[in-house]
Write a protein that holds these residues in place. Structure first.
Motif, PDB file in Angstrom:
ATOM      1  N   TYR A  86      35.461  -1.104 -39.824  1.00 57.39           N
ATOM      2  CA  TYR A  86      34.768   0.099 -39.391  1.00 57.39           C
ATOM      3  C   TYR A  86      33.393   0.200 -40.060  1.00 57.39           C
ATOM      4  O   TYR A  86      32.377   0.465 -39.413  1.00 57.39           O
ATOM      5  N   GLU A 136      29.833   0.027 -38.126  1.00 52.88           N
ATOM      6  CA  GLU A 136      29.026   1.246 -38.166  1.00 52.88           C
ATOM      7  C   GLU A 136      27.656   0.971 -38.769  1.00 52.88           C
ATOM      8  O   GLU A 136      26.625   1.420 -38.237  1.00 52.88           O
ATOM      9  N   ASN A 195      39.692   1.117 -30.929  1.00 51.59           N
ATOM     10  CA  ASN A 195      38.994   2.344 -31.301  1.00 51.59           C
ATOM     11  C   ASN A 195      37.554   2.059 -31.710  1.00 51.59           C
ATOM     12  O   ASN A 195      36.638   2.824 -31.389  1.00 51.59           O
ATOM     13  N   ARG A 198      34.472   3.772 -30.033  1.00 53.66           N
ATOM     14  CA  ARG A 198      33.694   4.706 -30.852  1.00 53.66           C
ATOM     15  C   ARG A 198      32.239   4.287 -30.957  1.00 53.66           C
ATOM     16  O   ARG A 198      31.326   5.121 -30.876  1.00 53.66           O
ATOM     17  N   GLY A 217      26.761   9.744 -28.925  1.00 52.49           N
ATOM     18  CA  GLY A 217      27.826   9.292 -29.843  1.00 52.49           C
ATOM     19  C   GLY A 217      27.482   9.575 -31.276  1.00 52.49           C
ATOM     20  O   GLY A 217      28.344   9.985 -32.075  1.00 52.49           O
TER      21      GLY A 217
END
Length: 372
Positions: A170, A174, A224, A228, A369
């Motif tokens: 993640y 990100e 996810n 995302r 987002g």
């Protein structure tokens, strides 16, 4: 009901009434059709609608069939403005449309000494072993030097972490979305790690831990991440011993560790060398479609194709792991009966106007987002 709604974490897109606020939806598909970027195989792209944002792909490959190398090829196809054209014998603009920054997350290979030369070989078309043994010609040296310059200008980001967990994945995605606006992630490769087991143990508060549960949770989280951050995520896995022993296991049973890895995937496939039995089954097709002395050395078995334009297919191809050249030969259904390529819908290169419309839509989606 009011209390439940107040504390619900679901977004407006998770709960809705059919028909609300969709007047522009059909027009949006017209302006920006949901077609993705190219992979190494045009037959695969035509069957799956390409490498799309929000898509999670699981590809299981046998040892020696090029997990890392084909992963690098995917990065170069997406991120390099110029590539060596094996047919024109010259560098030409990337024929696969608009480029996008990409992220490679590796677990084994040295990024500088192993991955970088593979990138040069992919861009230049010069065999990697020639690069590493300094046995290339003067003409090939000029191609390698140009490939290095192209790689410097390309937004391909490399990370290495053998003992990753979901939090690490993640964080990496990100950071690279925020700092570099990446559109695709290649993970080479996914398996159970001590960090994943420890993370899952904390999540379940020490309840019984099973490898299948850990890998299923990983599958959920990778999907996810794709959703995302609105990125294309491709993860490679190793092959199970059963699949090596039995040539007819070319579905989720071929995944090493747990077949649950593909549960949340949009596209799942098993890529292996063709067996003698398979070559015998397609011998008439080879004779009709390939020049004398040429036969496929790799088969992409697509067993799950959510949202694609064709169901289960097998793509027979010829790949060179020295310079990553990949050539589609023919495609069959699951029973090894040839499919006419014209039956597969064609993905045409996007026009400049269409690319601009899609770019504007993606920027808008990313801004929304980030605000959420």
């Amino acid at each position: 009901v009011d209390i439940k709604q107040k504390y619900s974490l679901k977004s407006d897109e998770d709960v809705r009434k059919s028909g609300d606020n969709i007047d522009e939806l059909l027009e949006s598909f017209k302006l920006a059709p949901e077609l993705g970027w190219r992979s190494e195989s045009q037959y695969l792209d035509n069957a799956t609608r390409g490498c799309r944002r929000g898509m999670f792909v699981v590809e299981s490959k046998d040892s020696g069939t090029g997990k890392s190398r084909l992963g690098v090829l995917q990065l170069c196809l997406l991120s390099c403005e110029t590539l060596w054209n094996h047919y024109e014998k010259a560098f030409t603009p990337n024929p696969y449309g608009e480029t996008v920054p990409t992220l490679y997350i590796g677990t084994e290979m040295d990024l500088r000494k192993e991955i970088e030369p593979i990138i040069w070989a992919t861009i230049s078309g010069v065999e990697e072993h020639k690069i590493k043994t300094h046995t290339y010609t003067e003409e090939e040296e000029q191609r390698i030097l140009k490939a290095i310059e192209i790689s410097k200008e390309s937004f391909i980001f490399l990370e290495n972490e053998p003992n990753y967990d979901v939090e690490f994945l993640y964080t990496m995605v990100e950071e690279h979305v925020i700092n570099h606006n990446i559109g695709a992630v290649v993970i080479d490769y996914i398996e159970t790690t001590p960090a994943l087991i420890g993370e899952y143990a904390r999540l379940t508060r020490g309840m019984g831990i099973d490898e299948h549960q850990v890998l299923f949770n990983l599958s959920v989280e990778l999907k996810n991440i794709a959703n995302r951050f609105n990125v294309y995520v491709k993860a490679y896995t190793q092959i199970s011993d059963n699949a090596r022993r039995s040539w007819d296991i070319r579905d989720s049973g071929a995944i090493k560790g747990s077949k649950s890895l593909q549960m949340k995937a949009d596209l799942a496939m098993v890529t292996m060398r063709p067996t003698e039995q398979e070559l015998k089954l397609v011998e008439p097709i080879i004779q009709a479609n390939c020049i004398e002395g040429v036969e496929p050395n790799i088969v992409i078995n697509v067993y799950k194709n959510r949202g694609g334009t064709y169901g289960q297919v097998r793509i027979f191809a010829l790949q060179n792991l020295g310079n990553m050249k990949f050539t589609d030969l023919f495609v069959t259904d699951w029973n090894y009966k040839q499919i006419d390529p014209s039956v597969l819908p064609k993905l045409h290169l996007k026009s400049p106007e269409l690319r601009q419309a899609q770019k504007q839509q993606l920027v808008t989606e990313e801004e929304i987002g980030m605000k959420n």
